[in-house]
Design an enzyme around this catalytic site. Structure first.
Site, PDB file in Angstrom:
ATOM      1  N   SER A 114       0.832  -1.214   0.000  1.00  5.73           N
ATOM      2  CA  SER A 114       0.000   0.000   0.000  1.00  5.73           C
ATOM      3  C   SER A 114       0.861   1.257   0.000  1.00  5.73           C
ATOM      4  O   SER A 114       2.033   1.228   0.368  1.00  5.73           O
ATOM      5  CB  SER A 114      -0.878   0.030   1.242  1.00  5.73           C
ATOM      6  OG  SER A 114      -1.592  -1.156   1.366  1.00  5.73           O
TER       7      SER A 114
HETATM    8  N1  SAH Z   1       0.935  -5.304   4.468  1.00  5.72           N
HETATM    9  C1  SAH Z   1       1.464  -5.801   3.228  1.00  5.72           C
HETATM   10  C2  SAH Z   1       0.455  -5.623   2.125  1.00  5.72           C
HETATM   11  C3  SAH Z   1       0.325  -6.858   1.321  1.00  5.72           C
HETATM   12  S1  SAH Z   1      -1.020  -6.912   0.187  1.00  5.72           S
HETATM   13  C4  SAH Z   1       2.797  -5.170   2.902  1.00  5.72           C
HETATM   14  O1  SAH Z   1       3.284  -4.299   3.646  1.00  5.72           O
HETATM   15  O2  SAH Z   1       3.406  -5.584   1.915  1.00  5.72           O
HETATM   16  C5  SAH Z   1      -2.192  -7.909   1.072  1.00  5.72           C
HETATM   17  C6  SAH Z   1      -1.766  -9.303   1.359  1.00  5.72           C
HETATM   18  O3  SAH Z   1      -2.868  -9.973   1.969  1.00  5.72           O
HETATM   19  C7  SAH Z   1      -1.401 -10.141   0.127  1.00  5.72           C
HETATM   20  O4  SAH Z   1      -0.082 -10.569   0.249  1.00  5.72           O
HETATM   21  C8  SAH Z   1      -2.385 -11.308   0.174  1.00  5.72           C
HETATM   22  O5  SAH Z   1      -1.836 -12.534  -0.238  1.00  5.72           O
HETATM   23  C9  SAH Z   1      -2.754 -11.342   1.641  1.00  5.72           C
HETATM   24  N2  SAH Z   1      -3.994 -12.035   1.974  1.00  5.72           N
HETATM   25  C10 SAH Z   1      -5.200 -12.014   1.337  1.00  5.72           C
HETATM   26  N3  SAH Z   1      -6.073 -12.819   1.964  1.00  5.72           N
HETATM   27  C11 SAH Z   1      -5.421 -13.353   3.034  1.00  5.72           C
HETATM   28  C12 SAH Z   1      -5.770 -14.273   4.062  1.00  5.72           C
HETATM   29  N4  SAH Z   1      -6.992 -14.836   4.149  1.00  5.72           N
HETATM   30  N5  SAH Z   1      -4.855 -14.592   4.982  1.00  5.72           N
HETATM   31  C13 SAH Z   1      -3.594 -14.062   4.943  1.00  5.72           C
HETATM   32  N6  SAH Z   1      -3.195 -13.209   3.982  1.00  5.72           N
HETATM   33  C14 SAH Z   1      -4.082 -12.852   3.036  1.00  5.72           C
END
Ligand code: SAH
Length: 271
Positions: A114
């Site tokens: 993000s």
């Molecule tokens: N906070 C992260 C943002 C990653 S994007 C950063 O700093 O990079 C959101 C992430 O949520 C993705 O990697 C995706 O795979 C994960 N995600 C989606 N559904 C999920 C679930 N049920 N459990 C764990 N992770 C999940």
């Protein structure tokens, strides 16, 4: 599910360019950081600005933090974390020159990190939810969606303990690689389905999600401590996502709907 505590390993230099003066070795305290930036915004040049040399990553981060302050981020501990954690360490080398711009970036596996502005806003909201500990930090926090690990590293600086869960193994491993040199002993990375929360770390003072579903999973509500807060994107009836804040109070759950956001979807299962 796998739980992986960070093992110490020697860190390596993390500079974008080598011509600039050295950044301070110790992270600034949150008060010092905020005071320094406030002084600079009143026209008092910092030694690095005055030098007229190229920018190093600390200076670029200072600029990013100053912009975040202009955009209304106020919490000194959040600003200090954003000024300390090197976002470029979490970005693929081809995109590293965009690491400190206020933009979301691809992190592989179809996912994105993000914008700093959104990350700062969400962590600030999380910290506003309840009485903080005497140290000024949040207690135990659960992050859903480790992704590249950037937000997890920020959370580790403003919380006593962080559990961060990711469902895509490739990203879980990538985050481990990014975070290992940082030696953050209070950060635990888990491979698993975050829709189920992570009961082993519950109850949580805060739960923060980086992926949005159609509803807030019951497991998150169950694993939230009394007085705790959830900050998460959620799809509305028209399909648009908005930021949702839920507080668990003795008189029940209090829900507030905030601004529209664009997060990747929350999905179940581990891949
Ligand atoms: N906070 C992260 C943002 C990653 S994007 C950063 O700093 O990079 C959101 C992430 O949520 C993705 O990697 C995706 O795979 C994960 N995600 C989606 N559904 C999920 C679930 N049920 N459990 C764990 N992770 C999940």
């Amino acid at each position: 599910m796998e739980q992986a505590c960070m093992k110490p390993r020697p860190s390596f230099p993390a500079k974008l360019e080598t011509t600039a003066p050295k950044a301070p070795k110790q992270p600034l305290s949150s008060k010092t950081w905020a005071a320094q930036l406030q002084a600079q915004s009143k026209g008092v040049a910092s030694p690095t600005q005055a030098s007229g040399l190229g920018l190093d990553s600390a200076t670029v981060r200072e600029n990013m933090v100053r912009k975040l302050m202009d955009q209304g981020v106020e919490d000194p501990m959040v600003l200090s974390a954003l000024g300390t954690i090197e976002r470029h360490r979490f970005i693929d080398s081809a995109l590293v020159n965009q690491a400190y711009e206020d933009t979301s970036l691809p992190i592989g596996f179809g996912q994105t990190i993000s914008k700093p502005n959104v990350v700062a806003r969400m962590i600030e909201l999380l910290r506003q939810g309840r009485n903080l500990m005497i140290t000024g930090k949040l207690g135990r926090v659960l992050e859903i969606g480790t992704g590249c690990g950037y937000q997890a590293a920020l959370l580790s600086m403003v919380s006593k303990e962080v559990y961060s869960i990711e469902r895509i193994q490739g990203l879980h491993l990538k985050a481990k690689d990014h975070l290992r040199p940082m030696r953050l002993p209070n950060l635990h990375l888990i491979l698993g389905d975050g829709m189920l929360g992570f009961p082993d770390g519950a109850p949580y003072a805060g739960i923060i999600a980086a992926a949005g579903g159609d509803a807030i999973p019951q497991a998150w509500l169950d694993q939230l401590d009394m007085g705790g807060r959830i900050v998460a994107p959620m799809a509305m009836a028209d399909g648009q996502q908005s930021l949702v804040v839920i507080d668990k109070t003795p008189s029940g759950l209090q829900r507030s709907l905030l601004e529209p956001v664009h997060f990747v979807p929350l999905k179940s299962g581990v891949i």
